[in-house]
Motif scaffolding. Sequence first.
Motif, PDB file in Angstrom:
ATOM      1  N   VAL A  96      24.898   5.653   0.154  1.00 52.07           N
ATOM      2  CA  VAL A  96      24.062   4.826  -0.406  1.00 52.07           C
ATOM      3  C   VAL A  96      24.160   3.246   0.582  1.00 52.07           C
ATOM      4  N   GLU A  97      25.244   2.208   0.530  1.00 54.29           N
ATOM      5  CA  GLU A  97      25.668   1.646   0.799  1.00 54.29           C
ATOM      6  C   GLU A  97      26.067   1.873   2.526  1.00 54.29           C
ATOM      7  N   GLN A  98      25.469   1.163   3.869  1.00 54.50           N
ATOM      8  CA  GLN A  98      25.611   1.545   5.019  1.00 54.50           C
ATOM      9  C   GLN A  98      26.439   0.175   5.285  1.00 54.50           C
ATOM     10  N   ALA A  99      25.886  -0.726   4.959  1.00 55.92           N
ATOM     11  CA  ALA A  99      26.400  -2.482   5.734  1.00 55.92           C
ATOM     12  C   ALA A  99      27.611  -2.190   6.033  1.00 55.92           C
ATOM     13  N   GLY A 100      28.330  -2.796   6.931  1.00 57.72           N
ATOM     14  CA  GLY A 100      29.459  -2.772   8.029  1.00 57.72           C
ATOM     15  C   GLY A 100      29.871  -1.420   7.832  1.00 57.72           C
ATOM     16  N   THR A 101      29.321  -0.021   8.332  1.00 57.70           N
ATOM     17  CA  THR A 101      30.075   0.776   8.315  1.00 57.70           C
ATOM     18  C   THR A 101      29.815   1.187   9.558  1.00 57.70           C
ATOM     19  N   TYR A 102      31.127   1.991  10.256  1.00 59.02           N
ATOM     20  CA  TYR A 102      30.371   2.815  11.588  1.00 59.02           C
ATOM     21  C   TYR A 102      30.462   4.086  11.358  1.00 59.02           C
ATOM     22  N   ARG A 103      29.094   5.096  11.941  1.00 63.08           N
ATOM     23  CA  ARG A 103      28.703   6.241  11.798  1.00 63.08           C
ATOM     24  C   ARG A 103      29.735   7.007  12.824  1.00 63.08           C
ATOM     25  N   LEU A 104      30.130   8.572  11.785  1.00 59.07           N
ATOM     26  CA  LEU A 104      30.988   9.174  12.546  1.00 59.07           C
ATOM     27  C   LEU A 104      30.332   9.858  13.585  1.00 59.07           C
ATOM     28  N   PRO A 105      31.784   9.901  14.591  1.00 60.32           N
ATOM     29  CA  PRO A 105      30.176  10.166  15.715  1.00 60.32           C
ATOM     30  C   PRO A 105      30.444  11.909  15.474  1.00 60.32           C
ATOM     31  N   GLU A 106      29.404  13.218  16.987  1.00 54.43           N
ATOM     32  CA  GLU A 106      29.066  14.896  16.080  1.00 54.43           C
ATOM     33  C   GLU A 106      30.941  14.600  16.485  1.00 54.43           C
ATOM     34  N   ALA A 107      31.541  13.971  17.457  1.00 50.95           N
ATOM     35  CA  ALA A 107      32.401  14.751  17.761  1.00 50.95           C
ATOM     36  C   ALA A 107      33.760  15.502  16.756  1.00 50.95           C
ATOM     37  N   GLN A 108      33.346  14.058  16.128  1.00 44.70           N
ATOM     38  CA  GLN A 108      34.313  14.403  14.265  1.00 44.70           C
ATOM     39  C   GLN A 108      33.195  14.628  13.441  1.00 44.70           C
ATOM     40  N   LEU A 109      32.351  14.799  13.221  1.00 42.80           N
ATOM     41  CA  LEU A 109      31.861  15.652  12.112  1.00 42.80           C
ATOM     42  C   LEU A 109      31.343  17.384  12.402  1.00 42.80           C
ATOM     43  N   ASP A 110      32.078  17.800  13.971  1.00 38.89           N
ATOM     44  CA  ASP A 110      32.034  19.060  13.916  1.00 38.89           C
ATOM     45  C   ASP A 110      33.422  19.611  13.679  1.00 38.89           C
ATOM     46  N   ARG A 111      33.844  18.681  13.576  1.00 40.27           N
ATOM     47  CA  ARG A 111      35.590  18.951  12.615  1.00 40.27           C
ATOM     48  C   ARG A 111      35.370  19.281  11.225  1.00 40.27           C
ATOM     49  N   PHE A 112      34.713  18.288  10.490  1.00 41.81           N
ATOM     50  CA  PHE A 112      35.228  20.381   9.050  1.00 41.81           C
ATOM     51  C   PHE A 112      34.119  20.751   9.077  1.00 41.81           C
ATOM     52  N   LEU A 113      34.457  21.933   8.390  1.00 43.07           N
ATOM     53  CA  LEU A 113      34.246  22.990   8.123  1.00 43.07           C
ATOM     54  C   LEU A 113      32.881  23.217   7.347  1.00 43.07           C
TER      55      LEU A 113
END
Length: 320
Positions: free
Chosen positions: A157-174
Amino acid sequence: MTISQDQATWFAQTFRQLAENVERAVLGKRAVVELVLTAVLSEGHVLLEDVPGTGKTSLARALAQSVQGTNTRIQFTPDLLPGDITGITVYDQKSGEFTFHAGPVFANVVLADEINRASPKTQAALLEVMEEGRVTVDAVSRAVGSPFLVIATQNPVEQAGTYRLPEAQLDRFLMKTSLGYPDHAATLRILDGAAVATSDLAAVITPRALTEMAELARGVYANARILDYIARLVDATRQAEQVRLGVSIRGALALTRAARTRAAAQGRTYVTPDDVKALAVPVLSHRLILHAEAEFDGVTAEAVIGQTLLDVLPPTQREA
């Protein structure tokens, strides 16, 4: 090593006991608990995209308590440094030597709370340990132990002051999933004090036994038709018109491992198409990158995977 039927039966019984034990602390979330256990036994990590106050910390602690493991919680903030996660070496004036002070990542279950609030450099500190199970500080590599699970959360919901996870790190979550709010019946039980405190949970198995379960899951048989089905699903995501970047080979491997674990949790020694279908959305959806036009039109990655499951026909018979 191929898993035997007796081993599969023991696996299913232990899996059920673990799920029931964790659910005593996290009421009404059996499906999510089983997904997280599947990730652990597939030697993967979980991303929970959820609003605050839904029981994410309780889930991590209950899981660690159930396997006699250790758990830590890292609150990600913009000023968090990589050394705050991995640990640092400190000079000891008395001994005249540098000593390593281990960071919170050295635990069996690590809760990375609101991971997208930290800088990309700090987020990247988790990359090596999530993939290799080791951290390197001052050119020295140290194992974090086994089993090892990262449960990361982010607020959708709250995206202010956040850094979107890069694709390389998202891919490491099973897998990626969500706890969500409990239903009415579970809410009433929680308000009535039915939930057990995580510190009061009895351990079901040891960390070593959990590692042995993961080894058994790797021995579940997936025939050529099942592997072909997974390959066709992955290929279909790359060809979908709404998708800019489809599922990687790491995603295909993750789906195969998770399907094997689910089959063992059902007491079977072989994978079926239903195992693949049941896990396709949580395992594959977060690995897709959609075209901006598709996102603007309201298309979601989950919907793309759902349509792919409808378009790609599963194998209809099992090989001998």
